[in-house]
Design a protein around this motif. Sequence first.
Motif, PDB file in Angstrom:
ATOM      1  N   LYS A 198       0.822  -1.228   0.000  1.00 38.70           N
ATOM      2  CA  LYS A 198       0.000   0.000   0.000  1.00 38.70           C
ATOM      3  C   LYS A 198       0.848   1.266   0.000  1.00 38.70           C
ATOM      4  CE  LYS A 198      -4.095  -1.737  -0.119  1.00 38.70           C
ATOM      5  NZ  LYS A 198      -4.860  -1.591  -1.342  1.00 38.70           N
ATOM      6  N   ASP A 199       2.017   1.227   0.647  1.00 36.32           N
ATOM      7  CA  ASP A 199       2.890   2.406   0.660  1.00 36.32           C
ATOM      8  C   ASP A 199       3.296   2.798  -0.758  1.00 36.32           C
ATOM      9  OD1 ASP A 199       2.783   2.516   3.418  1.00 36.32           O
ATOM     10  OD2 ASP A 199       4.634   1.347   3.694  1.00 36.32           O
ATOM     11  N   ALA A 200       3.603   1.791  -1.586  1.00 32.48           N
ATOM     12  CA  ALA A 200       3.983   2.076  -2.971  1.00 32.48           C
ATOM     13  C   ALA A 200       2.819   2.686  -3.730  1.00 32.48           C
ATOM     14  CB  ALA A 200       4.457   0.798  -3.658  1.00 32.48           C
ATOM     15  N   GLU A 201       1.612   2.183  -3.497  1.00 30.43           N
ATOM     16  CA  GLU A 201       0.422   2.730  -4.164  1.00 30.43           C
ATOM     17  C   GLU A 201       0.229   4.193  -3.784  1.00 30.43           C
ATOM     18  OE1 GLU A 201      -2.976   0.252  -3.361  1.00 30.43           O
ATOM     19  OE2 GLU A 201      -2.299  -1.303  -4.744  1.00 30.43           O
ATOM     20  N   GLU A 202       0.409   4.514  -2.493  1.00 28.79           N
ATOM     21  CA  GLU A 202       0.245   5.900  -2.040  1.00 28.79           C
ATOM     22  C   GLU A 202       1.342   6.802  -2.607  1.00 28.79           C
ATOM     23  OE1 GLU A 202      -0.070   5.961   2.238  1.00 28.79           O
ATOM     24  OE2 GLU A 202      -1.777   4.571   2.213  1.00 28.79           O
ATOM     25  N   PHE A 203       2.560   6.293  -2.665  1.00 29.74           N
ATOM     26  CA  PHE A 203       3.692   7.078  -3.157  1.00 29.74           C
ATOM     27  C   PHE A 203       3.499   7.440  -4.636  1.00 29.74           C
ATOM     28  CE2 PHE A 203       7.914   7.354  -5.140  1.00 29.74           C
ATOM     29  CZ  PHE A 203       8.452   8.389  -4.390  1.00 29.74           C
ATOM     30  N   PHE A 204       3.087   6.452  -5.446  1.00 31.59           N
ATOM     31  CA  PHE A 204       2.917   6.689  -6.882  1.00 31.59           C
ATOM     32  C   PHE A 204       1.516   7.210  -7.236  1.00 31.59           C
ATOM     33  CE2 PHE A 204       6.374   3.461  -7.044  1.00 31.59           C
ATOM     34  CZ  PHE A 204       7.312   4.235  -7.714  1.00 31.59           C
ATOM     35  N   HIS A 205       0.611   7.243  -6.259  1.00 36.65           N
ATOM     36  CA  HIS A 205      -0.768   7.693  -6.469  1.00 36.65           C
ATOM     37  C   HIS A 205      -1.477   6.857  -7.534  1.00 36.65           C
ATOM     38  CE1 HIS A 205       0.123  11.042  -3.896  1.00 36.65           C
ATOM     39  NE2 HIS A 205       1.155  11.360  -4.660  1.00 36.65           N
ATOM     40  N   ILE A 206      -1.279   5.552  -7.472  1.00 35.56           N
ATOM     41  CA  ILE A 206      -1.937   4.637  -8.403  1.00 35.56           C
ATOM     42  C   ILE A 206      -2.373   3.393  -7.646  1.00 35.56           C
ATOM     43  CG2 ILE A 206      -0.674   5.382 -10.468  1.00 35.56           C
ATOM     44  CD1 ILE A 206       1.178   2.970 -10.101  1.00 35.56           C
ATOM     45  N   THR A 207      -3.318   2.668  -8.225  1.00 32.64           N
ATOM     46  CA  THR A 207      -3.709   1.372  -7.688  1.00 32.64           C
ATOM     47  C   THR A 207      -2.889   0.329  -8.417  1.00 32.64           C
ATOM     48  OG1 THR A 207      -5.938   2.147  -7.289  1.00 32.64           O
ATOM     49  CG2 THR A 207      -5.619  -0.234  -7.351  1.00 32.64           C
ATOM     50  N   ILE A 208      -2.212  -0.516  -7.688  1.00 37.12           N
ATOM     51  CA  ILE A 208      -1.341  -1.505  -8.309  1.00 37.12           C
ATOM     52  C   ILE A 208      -2.089  -2.822  -8.464  1.00 37.12           C
ATOM     53  CG2 ILE A 208       0.797  -2.807  -8.104  1.00 37.12           C
ATOM     54  CD1 ILE A 208       1.982  -0.375  -6.661  1.00 37.12           C
ATOM     55  N   GLN A 209      -2.240  -3.240  -9.711  1.00 33.99           N
ATOM     56  CA  GLN A 209      -2.873  -4.514 -10.033  1.00 33.99           C
ATOM     57  C   GLN A 209      -1.840  -5.615  -9.800  1.00 33.99           C
ATOM     58  OE1 GLN A 209      -4.494  -4.599 -14.002  1.00 33.99           O
ATOM     59  NE2 GLN A 209      -4.408  -6.818 -14.081  1.00 33.99           N
ATOM     60  N   PRO A 210      -2.167  -6.661  -9.056  1.00 30.18           N
ATOM     61  CA  PRO A 210      -1.156  -7.679  -8.750  1.00 30.18           C
ATOM     62  C   PRO A 210      -0.762  -8.550  -9.944  1.00 30.18           C
ATOM     63  CG  PRO A 210      -3.258  -8.274  -7.754  1.00 30.18           C
ATOM     64  CD  PRO A 210      -3.424  -6.916  -8.344  1.00 30.18           C
ATOM     65  N   ASP A 211      -1.683  -8.805 -10.887  1.00 25.10           N
ATOM     66  CA  ASP A 211      -1.345  -9.639 -12.038  1.00 25.10           C
ATOM     67  C   ASP A 211      -0.584  -8.825 -13.064  1.00 25.10           C
ATOM     68  OD1 ASP A 211      -2.552 -11.950 -11.032  1.00 25.10           O
ATOM     69  OD2 ASP A 211      -4.521 -11.297 -11.739  1.00 25.10           O
ATOM     70  N   LYS A 212       0.581  -9.333 -13.449  1.00 22.32           N
ATOM     71  CA  LYS A 212       1.470  -8.605 -14.354  1.00 22.32           C
ATOM     72  C   LYS A 212       1.888  -9.482 -15.516  1.00 22.32           C
ATOM     73  CE  LYS A 212       1.843  -5.046 -11.586  1.00 22.32           C
ATOM     74  NZ  LYS A 212       1.239  -3.790 -11.941  1.00 22.32           N
ATOM     75  N   GLU A 213       2.430  -8.830 -16.540  1.00 20.78           N
ATOM     76  CA  GLU A 213       3.113  -9.508 -17.635  1.00 20.78           C
ATOM     77  C   GLU A 213       4.488  -8.867 -17.742  1.00 20.78           C
ATOM     78  OE1 GLU A 213      -0.549 -10.806 -20.529  1.00 20.78           O
ATOM     79  OE2 GLU A 213       0.300  -8.802 -20.809  1.00 20.78           O
ATOM     80  N   ILE A 214       5.475  -9.710 -17.908  1.00 22.06           N
ATOM     81  CA  ILE A 214       6.835  -9.225 -18.127  1.00 22.06           C
ATOM     82  C   ILE A 214       7.162  -9.508 -19.582  1.00 22.06           C
ATOM     83  CG2 ILE A 214       9.275  -9.443 -17.512  1.00 22.06           C
ATOM     84  CD1 ILE A 214       8.291 -10.527 -14.768  1.00 22.06           C
ATOM     85  N   VAL A 215       7.477  -8.444 -20.312  1.00 21.36           N
ATOM     86  CA  VAL A 215       7.828  -8.589 -21.721  1.00 21.36           C
ATOM     87  C   VAL A 215       9.334  -8.414 -21.832  1.00 21.36           C
ATOM     88  CG1 VAL A 215       7.400  -7.777 -24.064  1.00 21.36           C
ATOM     89  CG2 VAL A 215       5.593  -7.588 -22.334  1.00 21.36           C
ATOM     90  N   MET A 216       9.988  -9.438 -22.357  1.00 21.20           N
ATOM     91  CA  MET A 216      11.442  -9.393 -22.549  1.00 21.20           C
ATOM     92  C   MET A 216      11.710  -9.258 -24.046  1.00 21.20           C
ATOM     93  SD  MET A 216      12.690 -12.321 -19.840  1.00 21.20           S
ATOM     94  CE  MET A 216      12.228 -13.632 -20.935  1.00 21.20           C
ATOM     95  N   ILE A 217      12.470  -8.231 -24.413  1.00 18.38           N
ATOM     96  CA  ILE A 217      12.739  -7.934 -25.814  1.00 18.38           C
ATOM     97  C   ILE A 217      14.247  -7.748 -25.983  1.00 18.38           C
ATOM     98  CG2 ILE A 217      12.193  -6.434 -27.758  1.00 18.38           C
ATOM     99  CD1 ILE A 217       9.838  -5.356 -25.975  1.00 18.38           C
ATOM    100  N   LEU A 218      14.853  -8.580 -26.801  1.00 18.36           N
ATOM    101  CA  LEU A 218      16.280  -8.469 -27.090  1.00 18.36           C
ATOM    102  C   LEU A 218      16.443  -7.603 -28.332  1.00 18.36           C
ATOM    103  CD1 LEU A 218      18.967  -9.565 -26.002  1.00 18.36           C
ATOM    104  CD2 LEU A 218      18.777 -11.393 -27.679  1.00 18.36           C
ATOM    105  N   VAL A 219      17.161  -6.493 -28.198  1.00 18.16           N
ATOM    106  CA  VAL A 219      17.311  -5.556 -29.316  1.00 18.16           C
ATOM    107  C   VAL A 219      18.780  -5.163 -29.480  1.00 18.16           C
ATOM    108  CG1 VAL A 219      14.993  -4.587 -29.030  1.00 18.16           C
ATOM    109  CG2 VAL A 219      16.927  -3.488 -27.893  1.00 18.16           C
TER     110      VAL A 219
END
Length: 156
Positions: free
Chosen positions: A42-63
């Motif tokens: 919750k501290d991170a949510e308050e600091f960034f002023h956003i609601t953090i959705q727990p489900d994520k996707e990590i996109v890895m791109i080699l360039v």
Amino acid sequence: MTNYELIMCIVNTGFSDIVMSAAREKGARGGTVLHARGTANKDAEEFFHITIQPDKEIVMILVPKKIRDDVLHAVYQAAGLKTEGQGISFSLPVTHAVGLTAATNDAAPKAEGDKKSESSDKKAKAETADKPTDKKEAADKKESADNQDVPADKTE
């Protein structure tokens, strides 16, 4: 050292296609998506002023390094913290890579030591060129060699 960078983008679930579209527009060829779960509190949510959705996707791109900044900027514009994707992006240096092919003749320069690898590859191919590829082929070669020692007029 290679001339590649790994771009990592962590976005809310469902935004990986947006990330890849933005990256491709700047020259990236493809990426890998991992499903993940964020652990921010919750501290991170308050600091960034956003609601953090727990489900994520990590996109890895080699360039290639030469397009890294353009890809990072495009990805952030499409799915950064101020968008619904609420993504963050960063890059990591890639020190070694195998299995990469160039999309054009404008391939990234070879890293030091690659010339040695090329000559080792050619030597290995030459050594295995006349080795049998399976057991049947090996047996056929052995039988053929055995038959060469038997005079034509003698049969069993």
